[in-house]
Design an enzyme around this catalytic site. Structure first.
Site, PDB file in Angstrom:
ATOM      1  N   ASP A 118       7.076  35.084  21.155  1.00 44.70           N
ATOM      2  CA  ASP A 118       7.099  33.777  21.795  1.00 44.70           C
ATOM      3  C   ASP A 118       5.932  32.999  21.197  1.00 44.70           C
ATOM      4  O   ASP A 118       4.938  33.607  20.770  1.00 44.70           O
ATOM      5  CB  ASP A 118       6.937  33.943  23.304  1.00 44.70           C
ATOM      6  CG  ASP A 118       6.880  32.617  24.025  1.00 44.70           C
ATOM      7  OD1 ASP A 118       7.724  31.743  23.751  1.00 44.70           O
ATOM      8  OD2 ASP A 118       5.970  32.444  24.862  1.00 44.70           O
ATOM      9  N   LEU A 119       6.011  31.670  21.142  1.00 43.97           N
ATOM     10  CA  LEU A 119       4.960  30.891  20.496  1.00 43.97           C
ATOM     11  C   LEU A 119       4.035  30.215  21.508  1.00 43.97           C
ATOM     12  O   LEU A 119       2.862  30.548  21.611  1.00 43.97           O
ATOM     13  CB  LEU A 119       5.580  29.865  19.543  1.00 43.97           C
ATOM     14  CG  LEU A 119       6.509  30.438  18.454  1.00 43.97           C
ATOM     15  CD1 LEU A 119       6.973  29.325  17.517  1.00 43.97           C
ATOM     16  CD2 LEU A 119       5.827  31.545  17.675  1.00 43.97           C
ATOM     17  N   ASP A 120       4.570  29.267  22.290  1.00 48.67           N
ATOM     18  CA  ASP A 120       3.747  28.513  23.231  1.00 48.67           C
ATOM     19  C   ASP A 120       3.083  29.422  24.254  1.00 48.67           C
ATOM     20  O   ASP A 120       3.738  30.280  24.871  1.00 48.67           O
ATOM     21  CB  ASP A 120       4.603  27.481  23.982  1.00 48.67           C
ATOM     22  CG  ASP A 120       5.219  26.443  23.063  1.00 48.67           C
ATOM     23  OD1 ASP A 120       4.750  26.315  21.917  1.00 48.67           O
ATOM     24  OD2 ASP A 120       6.154  25.750  23.502  1.00 48.67           O
ATOM     25  N   ASP A 178       4.373  35.763  26.929  1.00 51.27           N
ATOM     26  CA  ASP A 178       3.517  35.619  28.108  1.00 51.27           C
ATOM     27  C   ASP A 178       4.292  35.435  29.397  1.00 51.27           C
ATOM     28  O   ASP A 178       3.709  35.493  30.486  1.00 51.27           O
ATOM     29  CB  ASP A 178       2.582  34.418  27.927  1.00 51.27           C
ATOM     30  CG  ASP A 178       3.346  33.099  27.913  1.00 51.27           C
ATOM     31  OD1 ASP A 178       3.264  32.331  28.881  1.00 51.27           O
ATOM     32  OD2 ASP A 178       4.067  32.838  26.929  1.00 51.27           O
TER      33      ASP A 178
END
Length: 238
Positions: A16-18, A188
């Site tokens: 995941d990025l954000d 997250d």
């Protein structure tokens, strides 16, 4: 690092990025501010609206068309068009303004670089694993410095719903030509990342708390294989 389920051998890591590789909140706030300044400068009637007015419109729009939650760019484009029409612009002007507004937001939304520390971590992991991205956001991973580290990044839209739906995980496995259980997903969000990855058959690492967040969260439906408190703890996988 806390292990709930002993991980099995894997060949790829999806990220995941954000809020996982960087703190996304100040970036979005800055992009929203830049968009409002753009609208006020080029569409004077928009000065009648503030953030809360746009948020209220978005809430009404999503309640009528919940499928737009799965395509953030399309949702913002439609929100801008509807808002400009409500502010008194004709349909054609609103369409042009919405497109320009979206372009402005996307430009500022990816106007940053992932930290050198995180890039170094990914470079180390890339020596051993294939790396990809699976995100519910719309950041341009090439612009933020991830282009040479991730083979590809998947975003929702064009028939692919957001995580925790399994669709993007399955697409990633297909593109990697790997079984789902050979992918370790790192994210997250207990719901989007852990429940999504495990529901698809992937292994899961939960960053808890997320990047830039102080308070830990509780699991949702499923436990991750591993829980970490800092993304840098992934060095132990090398």
């Amino acid at each position: 690092m806390k292990i709930y389920i002993r991980p099995q051998p894997f060949e790829a890591i999806s990220f995941d990025l954000d809020d996982n590789l960087y703190d996304n909140r100040p970036i979005i706030i800055a992009a929203e501010k830049a968009l409002q300044q753009f609208l006020h400068q080029h569409y004077s009637k928009a000065t009648a609206w503030q953030f809360d007015d746009w948020r209220a419109l978005k809430s009404r729009m999503l309640s009528r068309s919940p499928e737009l939650r799965h395509d953030t760019c399309k949702a913002r484009l439609q929100m801008l068009e509807l808002g400009l029409i409500e502010l008194g612009y004709d349909t054609e002007t609103a369409k042009v303004g919405a497109k320009a507004g979206l372009e402005n937001f996307v430009l500022h939304r990816s106007n940053f670089k992932v930290s050198a520390e995180v890039l170094e971590l990914l470079a180390q992991l890339k020596q051993k694993y294939r790396l990809v991205g699976i995100t519910n956001g719309n950041v341009d991973y090439q612009r933020i410095g991830l282009g040479e580290l991730l083979e590809f990044v998947l975003h929702p839209g064009i028939g692919y719903p957001q995580k925790p739906a399994v669709d993007m995980f399955e697409l990633a496995a297909s593109k990697l030509a790997l079984p789902l259980d050979k992918i370790l997903h790192v994210g997250d969000s207990a719901k989007s990342d852990v429940d999504g990855a495990r529901g698809a058959g992937c292994q899961a690492v939960w960053l808890n708390p997320g990047f830039g967040v102080a308070q830990k969260s509780l699991p949702k439906q499923q436990l991750p294989h591993i829980e970490i408190s800092s993304i840098m703890q992934l060095r132990r996988l090398v």
